[in-house]
Design a protein around this motif. Structure first.
Motif, PDB file in Angstrom:
ATOM      1  N   MET A   1       0.850  -1.193   0.000  1.00  0.00           N
ATOM      2  CA  MET A   1       0.000   0.000   0.000  1.00  0.00           C
ATOM      3  C   MET A   1       0.889   1.249   0.000  1.00  0.00           C
ATOM      4  SD  MET A   1      -3.124   0.693   2.617  1.00  0.00           S
ATOM      5  CE  MET A   1      -3.074  -0.996   3.191  1.00  0.00           C
ATOM      6  N   ALA A   2       0.591   2.217  -0.884  1.00  0.00           N
ATOM      7  CA  ALA A   2       1.410   3.421  -0.937  1.00  0.00           C
ATOM      8  C   ALA A   2       1.304   4.182   0.386  1.00  0.00           C
ATOM      9  CB  ALA A   2       0.916   4.296  -2.084  1.00  0.00           C
ATOM     10  N   ALA A   3       2.435   4.874   0.743  1.00  0.00           N
ATOM     11  CA  ALA A   3       2.482   5.548   2.048  1.00  0.00           C
ATOM     12  C   ALA A   3       1.326   6.536   2.207  1.00  0.00           C
ATOM     13  CB  ALA A   3       3.815   6.260   2.185  1.00  0.00           C
ATOM     14  N   ARG A   4       0.971   7.231   1.092  1.00  0.00           N
ATOM     15  CA  ARG A   4      -0.078   8.248   1.231  1.00  0.00           C
ATOM     16  C   ARG A   4      -1.437   7.615   1.544  1.00  0.00           C
ATOM     17  NH1 ARG A   4      -2.120   7.953  -4.044  1.00  0.00           N
ATOM     18  NH2 ARG A   4      -0.435   7.264  -5.368  1.00  0.00           N
ATOM     19  N   ARG A   5      -1.598   6.319   1.218  1.00  0.00           N
ATOM     20  CA  ARG A   5      -2.878   5.663   1.519  1.00  0.00           C
ATOM     21  C   ARG A   5      -2.944   5.203   2.972  1.00  0.00           C
ATOM     22  NH1 ARG A   5      -4.171   1.110  -2.444  1.00  0.00           N
ATOM     23  NH2 ARG A   5      -5.988   0.965  -1.114  1.00  0.00           N
ATOM     24  N   TRP A   7      -2.144   7.140   5.631  1.00  0.00           N
ATOM     25  CA  TRP A   7      -2.348   8.162   6.650  1.00  0.00           C
ATOM     26  C   TRP A   7      -3.730   8.151   7.307  1.00  0.00           C
ATOM     27  CZ3 TRP A   7      -5.841  12.073   6.620  1.00  0.00           C
ATOM     28  CH2 TRP A   7      -6.342  12.477   5.407  1.00  0.00           C
ATOM     29  N   PRO A   8      -4.838   7.827   6.571  1.00  0.00           N
ATOM     30  CA  PRO A   8      -6.123   7.796   7.301  1.00  0.00           C
ATOM     31  C   PRO A   8      -6.101   6.747   8.414  1.00  0.00           C
ATOM     32  CG  PRO A   8      -6.492   7.735   4.917  1.00  0.00           C
ATOM     33  CD  PRO A   8      -5.036   7.538   5.137  1.00  0.00           C
ATOM     34  N   GLN A   9      -5.460   5.593   8.133  1.00  0.00           N
ATOM     35  CA  GLN A   9      -5.367   4.559   9.169  1.00  0.00           C
ATOM     36  C   GLN A   9      -4.530   5.065  10.347  1.00  0.00           C
ATOM     37  OE1 GLN A   9      -2.495   1.490   9.403  1.00  0.00           O
ATOM     38  NE2 GLN A   9      -4.020  -0.128   9.241  1.00  0.00           N
ATOM     39  N   SER A  10      -3.419   5.744  10.026  1.00  0.00           N
ATOM     40  CA  SER A  10      -2.538   6.238  11.094  1.00  0.00           C
ATOM     41  C   SER A  10      -3.271   7.251  11.969  1.00  0.00           C
ATOM     42  CB  SER A  10      -1.290   6.894  10.499  1.00  0.00           C
ATOM     43  OG  SER A  10      -0.631   5.977   9.667  1.00  0.00           O
ATOM     44  N   VAL A  11      -4.045   8.133  11.334  1.00  0.00           N
ATOM     45  CA  VAL A  11      -4.782   9.153  12.105  1.00  0.00           C
ATOM     46  C   VAL A  11      -5.841   8.480  12.984  1.00  0.00           C
ATOM     47  CG1 VAL A  11      -6.380  11.112  11.915  1.00  0.00           C
ATOM     48  CG2 VAL A  11      -4.367  10.990  10.435  1.00  0.00           C
ATOM     49  N   ALA A  12      -6.556   7.504  12.407  1.00  0.00           N
ATOM     50  CA  ALA A  12      -7.613   6.806  13.170  1.00  0.00           C
ATOM     51  C   ALA A  12      -7.010   6.081  14.374  1.00  0.00           C
ATOM     52  CB  ALA A  12      -8.349   5.820  12.267  1.00  0.00           C
TER      53      ALA A  12
END
Ligand code: HEM
Length: 220
Positions: A1-5, A7-12
Motif C-alpha cells: 500500500m502506498a504511504a499516502r494511503r 495516513w487515514p489509518q494512522s490518524v484513526a
C-alpha cells in the motif's frame, strides 16, 4: 500500500490511542497500587491476606494496561513497515501481556468470582479464554511465517485488547444517555447482563465479516 494511503489509518489509530489513554493510565495506576499497598478499605477487588487473588487481579490490570496501550500501535501498517523490529518486539509484549491479562482475570474469577455473579463470571471467563487463544495463535503463526493466519489472529487480539476499554465506553455513553437505566451497583441489571458479552462478541463478529471482505493485508 502506498504511504499516502496509510495516513487515514494512522490518524484513526492515533485517535483511538489517545481516547484509550485515560483508561490505560487508570488501569496501570490501579494495578500498581493493588500490588504495592493494602487497598482493603478502598475496593472490593482487594482480598485482605489473599495474595494469589490480589496478584491475579492487579497483575492483570498492569498487563491489560500495557496491551491496551500497545495494540493500536501494533496494527499500524505505517509503523510495521518503517520499524519491523519494533513490530516484532511489541508483538512479543502483546502476546505475553494478553496471556497474563487473560490468565490473571481467569484466576481471579476462579478464586473470588466477579461482582455480577455466575453470568458475569461466564462472560468474563469467555473473554479471558478468547484473549489467551488469540495471543497464542498470533504468536504461533508469526513463528511459522504463516502471515495470513497471523494477521487474522493478531487482529482478533487487537479487538480483544481494546474491548475492556470499550466496556467502559459503553457504560459511559449509556449513563450519559439514560442516567444508568437497567444497571445496578452489583452489575446485575438487564443492561449489565447484556454488557457482559456486548463489549467483545459483536466486535469479534464484525471483524470476522470484515476479514471475509478483506482476506489479504493489501486489500484494505
Ligand atoms: C484488555 C485489558 C484489560 C484491562 C486494561 C483490564 C482492566 C481492569 C480494571 C481496571 C479492572 C477493575 C475494575 C474497574 O475499575 O473498572 C478490571 C476488573 C476485572 N477484569 Fe479486567 N482488564 C483487562 C482484561 C481482562 C481480561 C482479558 C479478563 C479475563 C478474564 C479480565 C477480567 C476481569 C475481572 C474478572 C475483573 C473483576 C470484575 C469485578 O468483579 O468487578 N480483564 N479489569
Amino acid at each position: 500500500m502506498a504511504a499516502r494511503r496509510l495516513w487515514p489509518q494512522s490518524v484513526a489509530l492515533a485517535l483511538l490511542w489517545l481516547l484509550a489513554l485515560g483508561f490505560v493510565l487508570y488501569a496501570a495506576g490501579f494495578g500498581w497500587r493493588g500490588l504495592t499497598r493494602d487497598l482493603s478499605g478502598q475496593t472490593y477487588l482487594y482480598t485482605h491476606g489473599g495474595w494469589a487473588a490480589n496478584l491475579a487481579v492487579f497483575g492483570h490490570m498492569l498487563a491489560g494496561a500495557a496491551i491496551t496501550c500497545l495494540a493500536p500501535l501494533q496494527v499500524s501498517a505505517a509503523l510495521r513497515r518503517r520499524f519491523p523490529a519494533l513490530h516484532r518486539g511489541m508483538g512479543r509484549v502483546l502476546v505475553a501481556g494478553g496471556m497474563l491479562a487473560g490468565l490473571g482475570g481467569l484466576a481471579y474469577i476462579a478464586l473470588r468470582g466477579t461482582i455480577g455473579g455466575p453470568w458475569m463470571d461466564f462472560g468474563f471467563a469467555l473473554y479471558g479464554v478468547c484473549m489467551v487463544v488469540a495471543a497464542v495463535q498470533a504468536f504461533r503463526f508469526a513463528r511459522r511465517r504463516d502471515i495470513a493466519r497471523h494477521r487474522r489472529w493478531a487482529l482478533r487480539l487487537f479487538v480483544l485488547a481494546m474491548a475492556s476499554w470499550l466496556f467502559r465506553v459503553h457504560y459511559g455513553l449509556w449513563f450519559l444517555a439514560t442516567g444508568g437505566l437497567g444497571s445496578t451497583e452489583g452489575l446485575t441489571g438487564p443492561f449489565d447482563r447484556v454488557q457482559v458479552l456486548a463489549f467483545f462478541v459483536p466486535y469479534l463478529v464484525l471483524l470476522e465479516l470484515w476479514l471475509r471482505r478483506h482476506p489479504e493485508p493489501g486489500a484494505a
